[in-house]
Motif scaffolding. Structure first.
Motif, short mmCIF file in Angstrom:
data_model
loop_
_atom_site.label_atom_id
_atom_site.label_comp_id
_atom_site.label_asym_id
_atom_site.label_seq_id
_atom_site.Cartn_x
_atom_site.Cartn_y
_atom_site.Cartn_z
N ASN A 232 52.54 42.48 42.13
CA ASN A 232 51.82 41.96 43.28
C ASN A 232 50.50 40.94 42.47
OD1 ASN A 232 49.86 41.28 45.26
ND2 ASN A 232 50.00 43.25 46.32
N SER A 233 50.75 39.66 42.99
CA SER A 233 49.70 38.58 41.93
C SER A 233 48.48 38.77 42.43
CB SER A 233 50.44 37.36 42.27
OG SER A 233 50.30 37.01 43.71
N ARG A 234 48.15 39.42 43.51
CA ARG A 234 46.89 39.58 44.22
C ARG A 234 46.06 40.75 43.48
NH1 ARG A 234 45.02 40.32 50.33
NH2 ARG A 234 42.54 40.14 49.76
N LEU A 235 46.92 41.85 43.20
CA LEU A 235 46.18 42.77 42.45
C LEU A 235 45.98 42.65 41.19
CD1 LEU A 235 48.41 45.91 43.92
CD2 LEU A 235 46.06 45.17 44.42
N ILE A 236 47.06 41.77 40.46
CA ILE A 236 46.85 41.42 39.13
C ILE A 236 45.54 40.56 38.86
CG2 ILE A 236 47.66 40.13 37.09
CD1 ILE A 236 50.60 40.93 38.30
N GLY A 237 45.16 39.63 39.81
CA GLY A 237 44.39 38.83 39.99
C GLY A 237 42.97 39.39 40.09
N ILE A 238 42.81 40.45 40.97
CA ILE A 238 41.58 41.24 41.01
C ILE A 238 41.31 42.02 40.13
CG2 ILE A 238 40.65 43.44 42.47
CD1 ILE A 238 42.33 42.30 44.81
N TYR A 239 42.31 42.67 39.43
CA TYR A 239 42.12 43.31 38.05
C TYR A 239 41.62 42.48 36.95
CZ TYR A 239 43.18 45.87 33.78
OH TYR A 239 43.09 46.17 32.36
N GLN A 240 42.20 41.27 36.86
CA GLN A 240 41.84 40.40 35.75
C GLN A 240 40.46 39.82 36.03
OE1 GLN A 240 44.86 37.48 35.62
NE2 GLN A 240 46.06 38.42 33.92
N VAL A 241 40.16 39.63 37.28
CA VAL A 241 38.64 38.98 37.56
C VAL A 241 37.82 40.16 37.28
CG1 VAL A 241 37.15 38.56 39.61
CG2 VAL A 241 39.43 37.53 39.21
N GLY A 242 38.11 41.58 37.49
CA GLY A 242 37.25 42.75 37.25
C GLY A 242 36.79 42.69 35.75
#
Length: 391
Positions: free
Chosen positions: A114-124
């Motif tokens: 899930n690219s959205r979860l990956i993006g949220i994690y990296q932004v965090g």
């Protein structure tokens, strides 16, 4: 005096700035060490155990700020396509100190599509690094703010002190001008009155004419003396004035100046005692100016004492010149301001004809030679007062 005050103020400001700068450097050093300890013992284990972020730092420790900045950039580039991310990270490693490289892997993302979860994690992760970066910069920002406040406050204090000194200087100058006008007007009034009486033929007796002419001559000399003293006082405050020092014998110079005033002391019925060793006292000084300083003090002793006063001049091995007398004691009010220009009591002003500039000039000259002129009032040798020159 203004030049000496300015030099002292500048030196004080330099030491103030140096001390505060050293304090800031110590504060920043301690802050960096404490932050580094917190990062190693608390933050990094938290990121590794909770966020599942793995760090690999090679070579030297480097700067904490540089490390934080590289972490932020490495994390941000993870949002890019794989090949582009690898190229950007390689460029960062080459351009930001090859001796310090950071490798960030995130096992928690393994198997996640899930690219959205990956993006949220990296932004965090990036936000955490940004917070760490801000905290790392905090000691520098606090130091800059504190230094600005301290320096601003100090400059305000110095400006207030300078304003107060200028106001005091202006008051002293106005008082001095008033005193000058008073001291010149008194003999000038006598000269004008006698000159008019002679010019109008009001004095017919020849002896009386001679008496008037002698008075005019004496008062003219008095005005000339005052103007000369004033000129010397003002000249020493000018930028172009400097001493012409040469090696001289202090004892011999004292004897020469005492000899010049011996006749005046004898005429006023005063006794002179000289206690100057025959051995030489070599010292680098301006013979003319130093002689003027000594002469002014001696003249003060002769002029402001009564008949029968004993004046004692001594010099010891510590280059301490003492000009003492058993004459009229100096009052408390006058003693406090004795070395200020025109510092005289009202009785002295009206009776002795002194200018009050002599001791002020002497004090300036002695200070320019690196010494000090001060007044002793509680003498233990039977004298009522003594002016002491310490070189």
């Amino acid at each position: 005096m203004k030049m000496e005050t300015a030099r002292t103020g500048t030196k004080s400001l330099k030491w103030f700035l140096i001390q505060r700068f050293v304090l800031i450097m110590v504060f920043i050093y301690i802050s960096e060490e404490l932050l580094g300890m917190v990062y190693r013992l608390v933050v990094m284990p938290f990121l590794a155990n909770t966020m599942n972020v793995r760090f690999s730092v090679t070579a030297g420790e480097g700067s904490i700020i540089l490390l934080m900045l590289k972490m932020i950039l490495y994390s941000a580039t993870a949002l890019l396509p794989d090949r582009l991310a690898a190229w950007v990270q390689a460029s960062i490693g080459q351009n930001m100190n090859d001796g310090l490289s950071v490798d960030i892997t995130s096992p928690i993302l393994e198997g996640v599509t899930n690219s959205r979860l990956i993006g949220i994690y990296q932004v965090g992760v990036i936000c955490i690094f940004l917070v760490m970066f801000a905290v790392t910069l905090l000691p520098y920002l606090l130091s800059a703010w504190w230094y600005y406040r301290v320096v601003s406050r100090k400059m305000k204090e110095l400006l207030a002190e300078e304003k107060a000194r200028k106001a005091a200087y202006d008051r002293q100058r106005n008082l001095m001008l008033s005193d000058i006008a008073h001291d010149i007007k008194t003999p000038l009034t006598t000269v004008c009155g006698y000159a008019k009486a002679l010019a109008d033929g009001m004095v017919e007796d020849e002896e009386k004419k001679k008496e008037y002419l002698r008075a005019v001559y004496a008062k003219s000399l008095r005005m000339d003396e005052l103007i000369t003293l004033l000129f010397e006082y003002v000249k020493m405050d000018s930028d172009g004035f400097k001493l012409h020092k040469e090696k001289a014998d202090v004892g011999e110079l004292l004897r020469e100046n005492i000899a010049l005033l011996y006749a005046d002391a004898e005429e006023n019925g005063m006794g002179l005692e000289i206690d100057i060793p025959e051995s030489p006292f070599p010292f680098e000084l301006d013979k003319v100016q130093f002689g003027r300083a000594v002469t002014n003090v001696l003249t003060n002793a002769v002029r402001y004492n009564e008949k029968g006063t004993k004046i004692r001049v001594s010099l010891n091995g510590q280059y301490r010149i003492r000009i003492a007398d058993n004459g009229i004691p100096i009052e408390d009010e006058l003693a406090e301001h004795i070395f200020e220009p025109f510092a005289r009591g009202d009785k002295t002003r009206s009776t002795s004809g002194g200018s009050g500039l002599g001791l002020s000039i002497s004090a300036k000259i002695i200070r320019m030679h690196g010494g000090e002129l001060h007044l002793e009032r509680n003498c233990s040798d039977g004298m009522t007062k003594a002016f002491v020159i310490s070189l």
